[in-house]
Design an enzyme around this catalytic site. Structure first.
Site, short mmCIF file in Angstrom:
data_model
loop_
_atom_site.label_atom_id
_atom_site.label_comp_id
_atom_site.label_asym_id
_atom_site.label_seq_id
_atom_site.Cartn_x
_atom_site.Cartn_y
_atom_site.Cartn_z
N GLU A 56 0.84 -1.19 0.00
CA GLU A 56 0.00 0.00 0.00
C GLU A 56 0.88 1.24 0.00
OE1 GLU A 56 -3.95 -1.52 2.43
OE2 GLU A 56 -2.78 0.16 3.19
N ASP A 67 -6.24 8.86 10.40
CA ASP A 67 -4.87 8.49 10.75
C ASP A 67 -4.42 9.05 12.09
OD1 ASP A 67 -3.74 6.87 8.56
OD2 ASP A 67 -4.34 8.60 7.35
N TYR A 179 -10.91 -4.65 3.44
CA TYR A 179 -9.96 -4.17 4.45
C TYR A 179 -10.72 -4.06 5.76
CZ TYR A 179 -6.10 -1.27 6.31
OH TYR A 179 -5.05 -0.77 7.04
#
Lengths: 270, 392
Positions: A56, A67, A179
């Site tokens: 990735e 994040d 994911y």
């Protein structure tokens, strides 16, 4: 082998061959442009030679709400250096690694360029898929159409908070791998992976035959091992981003990165 | 009447829900809780009770004789500066707190720029006994010291945010990260009509009391509707609450004042509706200050409450349709209006609504036009900055 892979996307083909070998996928994440973009081809090749099965590449965004501090700071360093999307596409094309590359970024970066141009550029750089962290299937119609047109797989997230109906929706929109987020939270290296990740993966598996990879908070070989008992792969991001920030310098740091990836990869062979 | 946004929460092209998957179930829960509450007479009665007894509503509509004489206009101010806490923010914070209680949440988080929403959130948390964490940019902490102390006095934990531009944008990022992490027990009281659906819709519904009262009051005073409404627009919650009940009154001009900072030409401003392009920030598609790579551009305004690169999606839709118009007001023009209102009428406004007052001098209006300005907050919080920049 070739017969089995015919008509499959690079991502599907990769998971099929891993299954044949009885392995799970190790999926390292690095930020495009941190370390500086001219190092990215070498970093990607090092990840590959260390044993990465997919890679990735993070596309930095000024406001990465999914994040934690490590990837926030890394993204900011990349932007402060003036890294542009085109620079990342070019570096990935130049690296020309043999494992599928997936871009991971935020909606606005893709939308600003236009989903169509973004998907085409990503595909032409040699990438196999893309994941936009703040794009859920309900909002993704135009994105899915553009990615399909360009031949790019779309990866979507499922989370521990996802209802079964939402898991169904995400699996339906996904063409690469699903994911699975290990915990409610943002990205970042942790000391442990919550045990209920097994339950989340099992729920996802009831809805799809697509590969399921687990990410967020996975930093150590024992985390990879635990995740790979139930899932098809593990994503390691912040831990490697930290390692690169600490050790990757002009002409050094390759061995450390390769060693770290090899250690994580060994844990995925179960 | 304009209808509620569709399931995905769109106002025309704008709005939607661009968030990490983890948050979607919480947004669905909030949407459902809001609709149930809004249709529950007991909830409405409880909220109205708080309007009267906690906030001090209805707030007055004050005629401004000296400013009217000077400009040749008939100017009124809607006195949200007289709300408990000193700004319109409590209208929304109380509403969302009642929703949080209905959903059984035990912890509250918020972002704040000028600190008014932080104070409003800290206030309701003190009233209801819930734990409160407020995220605030380090630069804003410096320039709104008084409000930081008020929040702490009210029992809230103020968490400084040192990333990015160290202002409201980054405080919002950090609040969203907290929410992603603690979504089970935490409600995020978003302070403006921004963010993912249902926030822009909910916040407007909780703020529309401002426009509803104004409509009733001006009809009682003047027996006619105003020619124009003026309000400042950062995220835009005071403006949307003020404008919304007048949307169908097509003869009423709706005018928003964005933060022009050092001037649009300098690039140092916070005027996405005047100078931005549509994009996705903090969960919604709306006008945004961004570069051609889709990176959000740092903003500048003397007013912390307007120093934000995005804007509520409903304003973006009103801009495109032409129903509302938006103009930029510089720091200097806002400071001038801040002095003007103080010395002409004895009312010290916050820097934010001073931007709206500046439009009285900046835009051409027909003589005797009947105008109402939303005086969204009082100026106490800005005394320190004002005393630094104004030589008195």
């Amino acid at each position: 082998m070739s017969g089995k892979l015919a008509g499959m996307s690079a991502i599907a083909g990769r998971f099929a061959s891993l299954r044949d070998r009885g392995e799970k996928a190790l999926v390292p994440f690095v930020t495009g442009g941190d370390p500086p973009i001219e190092h990215l081809p070498m970093i990607l090749r090092t990840l590959e030679s260390g044993g990465a099965d997919l890679i990735e590449v993070g596309l930095p965004f000024s406001d990465p709400i999914a994040d934690g501090p490590t990837i926030q700071a890394s993204s900011q360093r990349s932007l402060d250096r003036g890294t542009r999307l085109e620079d990342i596409f070019e570096a990935v094309a130049k690296a020309s690694v043999g494992v599928p590359v997936i871009y991971m970024g935020y909606t606005n970066v893709a939308l600003r360029r236009g989903f169509g141009r973004f998907a085409k550029g990503a595909r032409e750089s040699g990438a196999a898929g893309a994941l936009l962290s703040d794009l859920t299937p309900e909002e993704a119609g135009d994105w899915q159409a553009a990615a399909k047109e360009a031949g790019l797989d779309t990866v979507f997230l499922v989370a521990p908070t996802s209802t079964n109906a939402r898991i169904e929706l995400a699996c339906g929109a996904t063409t690469g791998f699903v994911y699975c987020v290990s915990r409610t939270g943002v990205t970042g290296a942790e000391n442990r992976v919550p045990a209920d990740v097994r339950e989340t993966v099992a729920r996802v598996k009831r809805h799809t035959s697509l590969p399921v990879c687990v990410g967020f908070g996975i930093s150590q070989p024992e985390h990879v091992r635990m995740v790979c008992e139930v899932a098809d792969g593990a994503v390691v991001g912040s831990h490697l981003v930290n390692l690169l920030a600490e050790t990757w310098r002009e002409g050094s740091g390759r061995e450390k990165l390769q060693e770290a990836v090899a250690g994580l990869k060994a844990a995925s062979r179960i | 009447m304009p209808s509620a946004p569709r399931t995905q929460g769109r106002f025309g092209l704008y709005g939607g829900r661009y968030v990490p998957e983890t948050l979607v179930p919480a947004l669905d829960e909030l949407t459902q809780a809001f609709h149930e509450a809004w249709n529950d007479p007991a909830f409405r009665a409880e909220l109205e009770g708080h309007h009267r007894k906690t906030i001090g509503r209805p707030t007055p509509l004050t005629y401004l004789p000296r400013i009217s004489d000077e400009t040749g206009l008939r100017v009124y101010a809607k006195r949200e500066d007289l709300c408990h806490g000193g700004a319109h923010k409590l209208n929304n914070a109380i509403g969302q707190m009642l929703l949080a209680m209905r959903m059984g949440k035990t912890r509250i988080i918020a972002e704040t720029g000028a600190g008014q929403h932080g104070v409003a959130t800290a206030t309701v948390c003190a009233m209801f006994g819930l734990k409160c964490v407020v995220y605030m940019g380090e630069d804003d902490i410096k320039r709104q010291e008084l409000n930081v102390f008020r929040m702490r006095l009210l029992g809230a934990e103020v968490r400084p945010v040192g990333s990015g531009t160290k202002t409201l944008k980054d405080a919002t990022n950090e609040a969203m990260r907290d929410w992603v992490t603690n979504v089970g027990d935490t409600h995020y009281i978003v302070g403006s009509c921004v963010g993912p659906h249902p926030y822009p819709f909910i916040v407007r519904e909780f703020q529309k009391v401002v426009g509803e009262e104004t409509r009733e009051q001006i009809l009682a005073e003047e027996n006619r509707l105003p020619d124009a409404l003026l309000a400042c627009v950062g995220g835009g919650s005071n403006a949307i609450g003020f404008f919304y009940p007048f949307l169908e009154d097509k003869a009423v001009r709706l005018i928003g004042a964005e933060a022009g900072g050092e001037g649009l030409a300098t690039g140092r401003h916070a005027a996405p509706l005047c100078e931005g392009t549509p994009g996705v920030l903090h969960g919604a598609y709306s006008y945004l200050m961004q570069d051609d790579e889709g990176q959000v551009i740092p903003t500048h305004s003397i007013s912390a409450g307007l120093d934000y690169p995005g804007v509520g999606p409903e304003h973006s839709s009103l801009k495109d349709s032409g129903r509302a118009e938006y103009h930029a007001v510089t720091d200097e023009e806002a400071l001038d209006a801040f002095m003007w209102l103080s010395r002409s009428e004895g009312i010290i406004p916050a820097f934010e609504p001073a931007h709206a007052f500046a439009l009285l001098k900046k835009l051409p209006f027909d003589a005797d036009s009947l105008l109402i300005i939303n005086l969204s907050g009082r100026g106490d919080k800005d005394m320190e900055t004002a005393s630094r920049v104004l030589e008195l």
